[in-house]
Design an enzyme around this catalytic site. Sequence first.
Site, PDB file in Angstrom:
ATOM      1  N   SER A 180      13.037   2.585   3.177  1.00  0.00           N
ATOM      2  CA  SER A 180      13.810   3.340   4.278  1.00  0.00           C
ATOM      3  C   SER A 180      14.253   2.359   5.305  1.00  0.00           C
ATOM      4  O   SER A 180      13.780   1.057   5.047  1.00  0.00           O
ATOM      5  CB  SER A 180      12.574   4.191   5.166  1.00  0.00           C
ATOM      6  OG  SER A 180      11.552   3.002   5.390  1.00  0.00           O
TER       7      SER A 180
ATOM      8  N   ARG B  42       7.471   0.321  13.521  1.00  0.00           N
ATOM      9  CA  ARG B  42       7.873  -0.181  12.158  1.00  0.00           C
ATOM     10  C   ARG B  42       9.044  -1.224  12.426  1.00  0.00           C
ATOM     11  O   ARG B  42       9.542  -1.628  11.320  1.00  0.00           O
ATOM     12  CB  ARG B  42       8.507   0.840  11.312  1.00  0.00           C
ATOM     13  CG  ARG B  42       7.399   2.015  10.748  1.00  0.00           C
ATOM     14  CD  ARG B  42       8.083   2.885  10.067  1.00  0.00           C
ATOM     15  NE  ARG B  42       7.143   4.119   9.954  1.00  0.00           N
ATOM     16  CZ  ARG B  42       6.082   4.497   9.253  1.00  0.00           C
ATOM     17  NH1 ARG B  42       5.559   3.620   8.142  1.00  0.00           N
ATOM     18  NH2 ARG B  42       5.202   5.463   9.330  1.00  0.00           N
TER      19      ARG B  42
ATOM     20  N   ARG C 270       4.824  10.945  -2.320  1.00  0.00           N
ATOM     21  CA  ARG C 270       4.709  10.605  -1.000  1.00  0.00           C
ATOM     22  C   ARG C 270       5.691  10.828  -0.033  1.00  0.00           C
ATOM     23  O   ARG C 270       7.043  10.062  -0.254  1.00  0.00           O
ATOM     24  CB  ARG C 270       4.174   9.100  -0.852  1.00  0.00           C
ATOM     25  CG  ARG C 270       4.099   8.595   0.493  1.00  0.00           C
ATOM     26  CD  ARG C 270       4.014   7.024   0.577  1.00  0.00           C
ATOM     27  NE  ARG C 270       3.958   6.435   1.753  1.00  0.00           N
ATOM     28  CZ  ARG C 270       4.030   5.308   2.130  1.00  0.00           C
ATOM     29  NH1 ARG C 270       4.656   4.601   1.273  1.00  0.00           N
ATOM     30  NH2 ARG C 270       4.044   5.041   3.366  1.00  0.00           N
TER      31      ARG C 270
ATOM     32  N   HIS D  11      12.722  -2.407   1.851  1.00  0.00           N
ATOM     33  CA  HIS D  11      12.205  -1.531   2.356  1.00  0.00           C
ATOM     34  C   HIS D  11      13.134  -0.067   1.660  1.00  0.00           C
ATOM     35  O   HIS D  11      14.151  -0.403   1.918  1.00  0.00           O
ATOM     36  CB  HIS D  11      11.984  -1.222   3.568  1.00  0.00           C
ATOM     37  CG  HIS D  11      11.081  -2.320   4.232  1.00  0.00           C
ATOM     38  ND1 HIS D  11       9.708  -2.203   4.068  1.00  0.00           N
ATOM     39  CD2 HIS D  11      11.362  -3.498   4.741  1.00  0.00           C
ATOM     40  CE1 HIS D  11       9.103  -3.519   4.587  1.00  0.00           C
ATOM     41  NE2 HIS D  11      10.244  -4.109   5.001  1.00  0.00           N
TER      42      HIS D  11
ATOM     43  N   TYR E 218      11.323   8.718   1.368  1.00  0.00           N
ATOM     44  CA  TYR E 218      10.969   7.659   0.524  1.00  0.00           C
ATOM     45  C   TYR E 218      11.695   7.973  -0.978  1.00  0.00           C
ATOM     46  O   TYR E 218      11.850   6.925  -1.923  1.00  0.00           O
ATOM     47  CB  TYR E 218       9.415   7.251   0.157  1.00  0.00           C
ATOM     48  CG  TYR E 218       8.900   6.519   1.431  1.00  0.00           C
ATOM     49  CD1 TYR E 218       9.409   5.523   1.954  1.00  0.00           C
ATOM     50  CD2 TYR E 218       7.794   7.340   1.912  1.00  0.00           C
ATOM     51  CE1 TYR E 218       8.646   5.049   3.189  1.00  0.00           C
ATOM     52  CE2 TYR E 218       7.125   6.618   3.199  1.00  0.00           C
ATOM     53  CZ  TYR E 218       7.583   5.679   3.653  1.00  0.00           C
ATOM     54  OH  TYR E 218       7.052   5.340   5.002  1.00  0.00           O
TER      55      TYR E 218
ATOM     56  N   ARG F 231      13.344   3.998  12.483  1.00  0.00           N
ATOM     57  CA  ARG F 231      11.829   4.784  12.555  1.00  0.00           C
ATOM     58  C   ARG F 231      11.209   4.685  13.622  1.00  0.00           C
ATOM     59  O   ARG F 231      11.607   4.127  14.630  1.00  0.00           O
ATOM     60  CB  ARG F 231      11.469   4.547  11.150  1.00  0.00           C
ATOM     61  CG  ARG F 231      12.408   4.947  10.051  1.00  0.00           C
ATOM     62  CD  ARG F 231      11.466   5.163   8.636  1.00  0.00           C
ATOM     63  NE  ARG F 231      10.281   5.882   8.766  1.00  0.00           N
ATOM     64  CZ  ARG F 231       9.191   5.693   7.714  1.00  0.00           C
ATOM     65  NH1 ARG F 231       9.326   4.719   6.645  1.00  0.00           N
ATOM     66  NH2 ARG F 231       8.382   6.465   7.750  1.00  0.00           N
TER      67      ARG F 231
ATOM     68  N   ASN G  50       8.061  -5.191  -1.059  1.00  0.00           N
ATOM     69  CA  ASN G  50       7.952  -4.465  -0.188  1.00  0.00           C
ATOM     70  C   ASN G  50       6.552  -4.316   0.257  1.00  0.00           C
ATOM     71  O   ASN G  50       5.682  -3.620  -0.542  1.00  0.00           O
ATOM     72  CB  ASN G  50       8.365  -3.112  -0.930  1.00  0.00           C
ATOM     73  CG  ASN G  50       8.345  -1.881   0.213  1.00  0.00           C
ATOM     74  OD1 ASN G  50       7.814  -2.330   1.378  1.00  0.00           O
ATOM     75  ND2 ASN G  50       8.854  -0.620  -0.291  1.00  0.00           N
TER      76      ASN G  50
ATOM     77  N   ALA H 128       3.063  -0.818   4.681  1.00  0.00           N
ATOM     78  CA  ALA H 128       2.642  -1.015   6.013  1.00  0.00           C
ATOM     79  C   ALA H 128       2.183  -2.226   6.344  1.00  0.00           C
ATOM     80  O   ALA H 128       2.339  -2.596   7.847  1.00  0.00           O
ATOM     81  CB  ALA H 128       1.649   0.032   6.357  1.00  0.00           C
TER      82      ALA H 128
ATOM     83  N   PRO I   9       0.853  -1.265  -0.003  1.00  0.00           N
ATOM     84  CA  PRO I   9      -0.046  -0.166   0.039  1.00  0.00           C
ATOM     85  C   PRO I   9       0.895   1.337  -0.059  1.00  0.00           C
ATOM     86  O   PRO I   9       1.918   1.427   0.690  1.00  0.00           O
ATOM     87  CB  PRO I   9      -0.818  -0.070   1.247  1.00  0.00           C
ATOM     88  CG  PRO I   9       0.001  -0.967   2.162  1.00  0.00           C
ATOM     89  CD  PRO I   9       0.724  -2.086   1.355  1.00  0.00           C
ATOM     90  N   ASN I  10       0.246   2.234  -0.764  1.00  0.00           N
ATOM     91  CA  ASN I  10       0.744   3.620  -0.678  1.00  0.00           C
ATOM     92  C   ASN I  10       2.103   3.697  -1.661  1.00  0.00           C
ATOM     93  O   ASN I  10       2.573   4.851  -1.874  1.00  0.00           O
ATOM     94  CB  ASN I  10       1.091   4.200   0.854  1.00  0.00           C
ATOM     95  CG  ASN I  10      -0.271   4.243   1.430  1.00  0.00           C
ATOM     96  OD1 ASN I  10      -1.103   4.835   0.929  1.00  0.00           O
ATOM     97  ND2 ASN I  10      -0.198   3.841   2.674  1.00  0.00           N
TER      98      ASN I  10
ATOM     99  N   GLU J 243      12.591  -9.528   1.327  1.00  0.00           N
ATOM    100  CA  GLU J 243      11.753  -8.318   1.753  1.00  0.00           C
ATOM    101  C   GLU J 243      12.645  -7.029   1.527  1.00  0.00           C
ATOM    102  O   GLU J 243      13.756  -7.166   2.101  1.00  0.00           O
ATOM    103  CB  GLU J 243      11.347  -8.535   3.327  1.00  0.00           C
ATOM    104  CG  GLU J 243      10.714  -7.252   3.858  1.00  0.00           C
ATOM    105  CD  GLU J 243      10.816  -7.516   5.318  1.00  0.00           C
ATOM    106  OE1 GLU J 243      10.959  -8.563   5.779  1.00  0.00           O
ATOM    107  OE2 GLU J 243      10.191  -6.631   6.309  1.00  0.00           O
TER     108      GLU J 243
HETATM  109  C1  DQA Z   1       8.063   1.143   3.837  1.00  0.00           C
HETATM  110  C2  DQA Z   1       8.331   1.211   5.223  1.00  0.00           C
HETATM  111  C3  DQA Z   1       7.085   0.780   5.980  1.00  0.00           C
HETATM  112  O1  DQA Z   1       7.039   1.192   7.136  1.00  0.00           O
HETATM  113  C4  DQA Z   1       5.929   1.980   5.316  1.00  0.00           C
HETATM  114  O2  DQA Z   1       4.775   1.862   5.995  1.00  0.00           O
HETATM  115  C5  DQA Z   1       5.943   1.876   3.949  1.00  0.00           C
HETATM  116  C6  DQA Z   1       7.129   1.877   3.207  1.00  0.00           C
HETATM  117  C7  DQA Z   1       9.432   1.473   2.912  1.00  0.00           C
HETATM  118  O3  DQA Z   1       9.731   1.070   1.786  1.00  0.00           O
HETATM  119  O4  DQA Z   1      10.307   2.142   3.563  1.00  0.00           O
HETATM  120  O5  DQA Z   1       4.690   1.990   3.372  1.00  0.00           O
HETATM  121  O6  DQA Z   1       7.927  -0.322   3.462  1.00  0.00           O
END
Ligand code: DQA
Length: 151
Positions: A107, A116, A23, A105, A28, A112, A79, A82, A15-16, A103
């Site tokens: 960030s 997370r 964003r 990410h 990011y 953080r 990825n 959340a 998501p997102n 996996e």
């Molecule tokens: C994320 C880190 C997650 O905590 C966050 O909710 C994201 C992006 C990252 O790519 O850094 O949506 O997965």
Amino acid sequence: MDVKPSFRVQVIHGPNLNMLGLREPAIYGPQTLATLEAMLGQEASQLNLALGFFQSNSEGALVDCIQACFGQQDGILINPGAYTHTSVAIRDAIAAVGLPTVEVHLSNIHRREPFRHHSYIAAVAVGQICGFGADSYRLGLQALAQHLKTL
Ligand code: DQA
């Protein structure tokens, strides 16, 4: 002469991540999802991988995509956004299909907010790469390609 790709890898964004570029760019990065996928496509041709791409904001759609990888893909680069920190369902789907999964990410989730720091996915992944921005995906793809060769 075309060389047959050695492995098929499904790239999955949670998501997102469709909002990349807009964003929170300080966290990011400035790249859009399309730019990131184009970069991964170039990396994949170097690594002789065939990539599929999928993004969804819905947990169930992500589970469906992981299930659909069974028998169709050799590995997964994910990825989970959340859902990393909340989703037993995504974790179980990865365990169910039994495909080597990396996996990633953008960030560094460990430096953080405390919520997370825990990943439900890490325990069913070959490994986790985080904190390198778009390069986390590139490094993750390299690591997955290397891992697949050892199987
Ligand atoms: C994320 C880190 C997650 O905590 C966050 O909710 C994201 C992006 C990252 O790519 O850094 O949506 O997965």
